[in-house]
Design a protein around this motif. Sequence first.
Motif, PDB file in Angstrom:
ATOM      1  N   ASP A 163     -16.897 -25.234 -30.855  1.00  0.00           N
ATOM      2  CA  ASP A 163     -15.789 -24.399 -31.144  1.00  0.00           C
ATOM      3  C   ASP A 163     -15.895 -23.123 -30.148  1.00  0.00           C
ATOM      4  OD1 ASP A 163     -14.894 -25.600 -33.443  1.00  0.00           O
ATOM      5  OD2 ASP A 163     -16.645 -24.814 -34.503  1.00  0.00           O
ATOM      6  N   THR A 164     -16.245 -23.552 -28.901  1.00  0.00           N
ATOM      7  CA  THR A 164     -16.193 -22.580 -27.530  1.00  0.00           C
ATOM      8  C   THR A 164     -14.940 -23.008 -26.664  1.00  0.00           C
ATOM      9  OG1 THR A 164     -18.475 -22.375 -27.743  1.00  0.00           O
ATOM     10  CG2 THR A 164     -17.440 -22.008 -25.599  1.00  0.00           C
ATOM     11  N   TYR A 165     -14.176 -21.878 -26.286  1.00  0.00           N
ATOM     12  CA  TYR A 165     -12.849 -22.221 -25.622  1.00  0.00           C
ATOM     13  C   TYR A 165     -13.084 -21.162 -24.441  1.00  0.00           C
ATOM     14  CZ  TYR A 165     -11.708 -24.284 -30.043  1.00  0.00           C
ATOM     15  OH  TYR A 165     -11.564 -25.076 -31.189  1.00  0.00           O
ATOM     16  N   LYS A 166     -12.259 -21.729 -23.274  1.00  0.00           N
ATOM     17  CA  LYS A 166     -12.003 -20.943 -22.224  1.00  0.00           C
ATOM     18  C   LYS A 166     -10.516 -20.421 -22.171  1.00  0.00           C
ATOM     19  CE  LYS A 166     -11.823 -21.074 -16.990  1.00  0.00           C
ATOM     20  NZ  LYS A 166     -12.250 -22.159 -16.014  1.00  0.00           N
ATOM     21  N   LEU A 167     -10.161 -19.387 -22.318  1.00  0.00           N
ATOM     22  CA  LEU A 167      -8.908 -18.928 -22.247  1.00  0.00           C
ATOM     23  C   LEU A 167      -8.443 -18.389 -21.029  1.00  0.00           C
ATOM     24  CD1 LEU A 167      -9.054 -17.600 -25.927  1.00  0.00           C
ATOM     25  CD2 LEU A 167      -8.566 -19.832 -25.305  1.00  0.00           C
ATOM     26  N   SER A 168      -6.991 -18.605 -20.708  1.00  0.00           N
ATOM     27  CA  SER A 168      -6.804 -18.160 -19.312  1.00  0.00           C
ATOM     28  C   SER A 168      -5.480 -17.138 -19.140  1.00  0.00           C
ATOM     29  CB  SER A 168      -6.693 -19.528 -18.269  1.00  0.00           C
ATOM     30  OG  SER A 168      -7.881 -20.196 -18.026  1.00  0.00           O
ATOM     31  N   SER A 169      -4.858 -16.916 -20.331  1.00  0.00           N
ATOM     32  CA  SER A 169      -3.759 -16.403 -20.272  1.00  0.00           C
ATOM     33  C   SER A 169      -3.352 -15.755 -21.698  1.00  0.00           C
ATOM     34  CB  SER A 169      -2.658 -17.291 -19.863  1.00  0.00           C
ATOM     35  OG  SER A 169      -2.326 -18.405 -21.123  1.00  0.00           O
ATOM     36  N   ASP A 170      -2.248 -14.941 -21.845  1.00  0.00           N
ATOM     37  CA  ASP A 170      -1.969 -14.554 -23.150  1.00  0.00           C
ATOM     38  C   ASP A 170      -1.605 -15.522 -23.970  1.00  0.00           C
ATOM     39  OD1 ASP A 170      -2.431 -11.919 -22.069  1.00  0.00           O
ATOM     40  OD2 ASP A 170      -0.398 -11.250 -22.126  1.00  0.00           O
ATOM     41  N   GLU A 171      -0.871 -16.604 -23.430  1.00  0.00           N
ATOM     42  CA  GLU A 171      -0.420 -17.811 -24.355  1.00  0.00           C
ATOM     43  C   GLU A 171      -1.641 -18.548 -24.845  1.00  0.00           C
ATOM     44  OE1 GLU A 171       2.603 -16.328 -21.800  1.00  0.00           O
ATOM     45  OE2 GLU A 171       0.754 -17.127 -21.268  1.00  0.00           O
ATOM     46  N   ASP A 172      -2.804 -18.693 -24.021  1.00  0.00           N
ATOM     47  CA  ASP A 172      -4.010 -19.211 -24.670  1.00  0.00           C
ATOM     48  C   ASP A 172      -4.636 -18.448 -25.813  1.00  0.00           C
ATOM     49  OD1 ASP A 172      -3.697 -21.050 -22.614  1.00  0.00           O
ATOM     50  OD2 ASP A 172      -5.382 -20.407 -21.717  1.00  0.00           O
ATOM     51  N   ILE A 173      -4.439 -17.184 -25.613  1.00  0.00           N
ATOM     52  CA  ILE A 173      -5.079 -16.403 -26.834  1.00  0.00           C
ATOM     53  C   ILE A 173      -4.000 -16.410 -28.004  1.00  0.00           C
ATOM     54  CG2 ILE A 173      -5.137 -13.797 -27.806  1.00  0.00           C
ATOM     55  CD1 ILE A 173      -6.253 -13.265 -25.156  1.00  0.00           C
ATOM     56  N   GLU A 174      -2.663 -16.720 -27.834  1.00  0.00           N
ATOM     57  CA  GLU A 174      -1.783 -16.751 -29.080  1.00  0.00           C
ATOM     58  C   GLU A 174      -2.239 -18.139 -29.707  1.00  0.00           C
ATOM     59  OE1 GLU A 174       0.700 -15.081 -30.294  1.00  0.00           O
ATOM     60  OE2 GLU A 174       1.070 -13.524 -28.547  1.00  0.00           O
ATOM     61  N   TRP A 175      -2.410 -19.193 -28.615  1.00  0.00           N
ATOM     62  CA  TRP A 175      -2.856 -20.596 -29.328  1.00  0.00           C
ATOM     63  C   TRP A 175      -4.210 -20.494 -29.986  1.00  0.00           C
ATOM     64  CZ3 TRP A 175      -7.469 -22.935 -27.878  1.00  0.00           C
ATOM     65  CH2 TRP A 175      -7.527 -24.128 -28.496  1.00  0.00           C
ATOM     66  N   PHE A 176      -5.382 -19.646 -29.448  1.00  0.00           N
ATOM     67  CA  PHE A 176      -6.267 -19.658 -30.183  1.00  0.00           C
ATOM     68  C   PHE A 176      -6.180 -19.025 -31.462  1.00  0.00           C
ATOM     69  CE2 PHE A 176     -10.074 -16.833 -31.054  1.00  0.00           C
ATOM     70  CZ  PHE A 176     -11.035 -17.726 -31.506  1.00  0.00           C
ATOM     71  N   PHE A 177      -5.490 -18.194 -31.772  1.00  0.00           N
ATOM     72  CA  PHE A 177      -5.449 -17.389 -33.088  1.00  0.00           C
ATOM     73  C   PHE A 177      -4.550 -18.660 -34.320  1.00  0.00           C
ATOM     74  CE2 PHE A 177      -7.030 -13.661 -31.080  1.00  0.00           C
ATOM     75  CZ  PHE A 177      -7.723 -13.221 -32.090  1.00  0.00           C
ATOM     76  N   THR A 178      -4.259 -19.787 -33.564  1.00  0.00           N
ATOM     77  CA  THR A 178      -3.636 -20.695 -34.530  1.00  0.00           C
ATOM     78  C   THR A 178      -4.553 -21.670 -34.854  1.00  0.00           C
ATOM     79  OG1 THR A 178      -2.873 -22.156 -32.896  1.00  0.00           O
ATOM     80  CG2 THR A 178      -1.285 -20.421 -33.368  1.00  0.00           C
ATOM     81  N   VAL A 179      -5.746 -21.646 -33.863  1.00  0.00           N
ATOM     82  CA  VAL A 179      -6.779 -22.809 -34.470  1.00  0.00           C
ATOM     83  C   VAL A 179      -7.994 -22.077 -34.672  1.00  0.00           C
ATOM     84  CG1 VAL A 179      -5.542 -24.319 -33.177  1.00  0.00           C
ATOM     85  CG2 VAL A 179      -7.486 -22.921 -32.059  1.00  0.00           C
ATOM     86  N   LYS A 180      -8.379 -20.785 -34.799  1.00  0.00           N
ATOM     87  CA  LYS A 180      -9.449 -20.224 -34.952  1.00  0.00           C
ATOM     88  C   LYS A 180     -10.139 -20.381 -36.482  1.00  0.00           C
ATOM     89  CE  LYS A 180     -11.347 -15.589 -35.261  1.00  0.00           C
ATOM     90  NZ  LYS A 180     -11.681 -15.646 -36.550  1.00  0.00           N
ATOM     91  N   PRO A 181     -11.409 -20.937 -36.497  1.00  0.00           N
ATOM     92  CA  PRO A 181     -11.943 -21.074 -37.705  1.00  0.00           C
ATOM     93  C   PRO A 181     -12.402 -19.802 -38.331  1.00  0.00           C
ATOM     94  CG  PRO A 181     -13.229 -22.292 -35.889  1.00  0.00           C
ATOM     95  CD  PRO A 181     -12.152 -21.518 -35.159  1.00  0.00           C
ATOM     96  N   PRO A 182     -12.322 -19.681 -39.817  1.00  0.00           N
ATOM     97  CA  PRO A 182     -12.400 -18.551 -40.421  1.00  0.00           C
ATOM     98  C   PRO A 182     -14.009 -17.775 -40.080  1.00  0.00           C
ATOM     99  CG  PRO A 182     -12.522 -20.191 -41.928  1.00  0.00           C
ATOM    100  CD  PRO A 182     -12.159 -20.730 -40.498  1.00  0.00           C
ATOM    101  N   VAL A 183     -14.347 -17.480 -38.955  1.00  0.00           N
ATOM    102  CA  VAL A 183     -15.733 -17.167 -38.811  1.00  0.00           C
ATOM    103  C   VAL A 183     -15.841 -15.958 -37.650  1.00  0.00           C
ATOM    104  CG1 VAL A 183     -17.123 -19.033 -39.377  1.00  0.00           C
ATOM    105  CG2 VAL A 183     -16.260 -18.767 -36.912  1.00  0.00           C
ATOM    106  N   ASN A 184     -16.567 -15.105 -37.389  1.00  0.00           N
ATOM    107  CA  ASN A 184     -16.570 -14.100 -36.445  1.00  0.00           C
ATOM    108  C   ASN A 184     -16.694 -14.707 -35.351  1.00  0.00           C
ATOM    109  OD1 ASN A 184     -16.530 -12.093 -38.623  1.00  0.00           O
ATOM    110  ND2 ASN A 184     -18.669 -11.882 -38.948  1.00  0.00           N
TER     111      ASN A 184
END
Length: 397
Positions: A163-184
């Motif tokens: 569950d580790t991801y490399k994010l390269s843009s604001d759009e990637d962060i938007e995507w991440f919060f659609t798949v982020k598991p409910p953990v810190n």
Amino acid sequence: MNFVFISPNFPRTYWQFCDRLKGNGVNVLGVGDCPYDELDENLKRSLTEYYKVQSLEDYGEVFRAVAFFSYKYGKIDWVESNNEYWLEQDARLRTDFNITTGNKSSDIGKFKSKSAMKAYYKAAGVPSARNHKIVGKDDALEFAHEVTYPVIVKPDVGVGAADTYKLSSDEDIEWFFTVKPPVNYVMEDFIEGNIYSYDAITNAECEPVFESSTFFPPSIADIVNNGEDLSYYVTDKVPEKLRELGRATVRSFEVKSRFVHFEFFCLTKAHAGIGDVGDFAGLEVNMRPAGGYTPDMMNFAHSTDVYRIWADVVAFGERRLPLSDNNCFCVYSSRRDGVSYVHSHEEVLSRYGGSIVMCERMPDALSGAMGNQMYTAKCETLDATNDFIKFVSERTK
């Protein structure tokens, strides 16, 4: 001495920890969820008694198992699994049974939390990436803009690169919060570098009695997330810069009488505030042996027996096995089911049969990161090591 070993059957080579303890006169008591009849015969011979629980996830069951052993054999001197997944439970058992030969519940946070590790890296003089606990999307965007893309996001408490991801843009962060598991989660600035581990067995004075190093590909996360092939190797020597930082990290975390696996970046691109090309930066600490069959690879690379070294530290407080000068590289290369490779399994065995020391299917619990079919070989040089990796992992177009 009464030693309770949690889940001694996994990985399968962990029976050797129990065997070496028994050879040192230790009373080895196993707790696991595998039926006794299905245990490896070597493990059965190494255990004084085995207590099967329905689930190791059920702390009440595991507590009752240890309580039974305590009633039958007297005070428990050690509890250990040498497994990342059970470290918190190990610590809880030590706390509840007042076992002083290991970390208790009050200690475990600094080992398991990636954000908590940073203070100990700083105290050790080990540079590391800036780290930020993610509160929400706006907060994540603010930090990403501060450090600039790309960034890495990963669970604050987690095992390996899951569950580790490399994010390269604001759009990637938007995507991440659609798949982020409910953990810190935490976010860090991205460091370009290869990954080396500092592996050691320490004594009660936080001094390493055995040291080794393993080279990993730059992105384990990509291997896990994209189903790529994993290849890595144990080196014949520990780089001196890495040795210095590894020892400083051992002292900072006050690691006593245990196996450790510390991961570091070796920079391939200079990074402000971290270092120049070739410098090392702390990635994360793991208070257990390296995963899979890497302890066996250390044995092959260093012509030694890390299981015995560890058991001697437990039983006698010291290393009793002499150093060997007969070192080499030990390389692991794996394949995925359903993928077409240039060279067949039979061709690999025909070409490298004299060098291969392990060849088997990986357990399902490890195959996500480590592949389905593995080949492990001894090589005299780095060039030979890289040739082996290419031959095993080359895919058809």
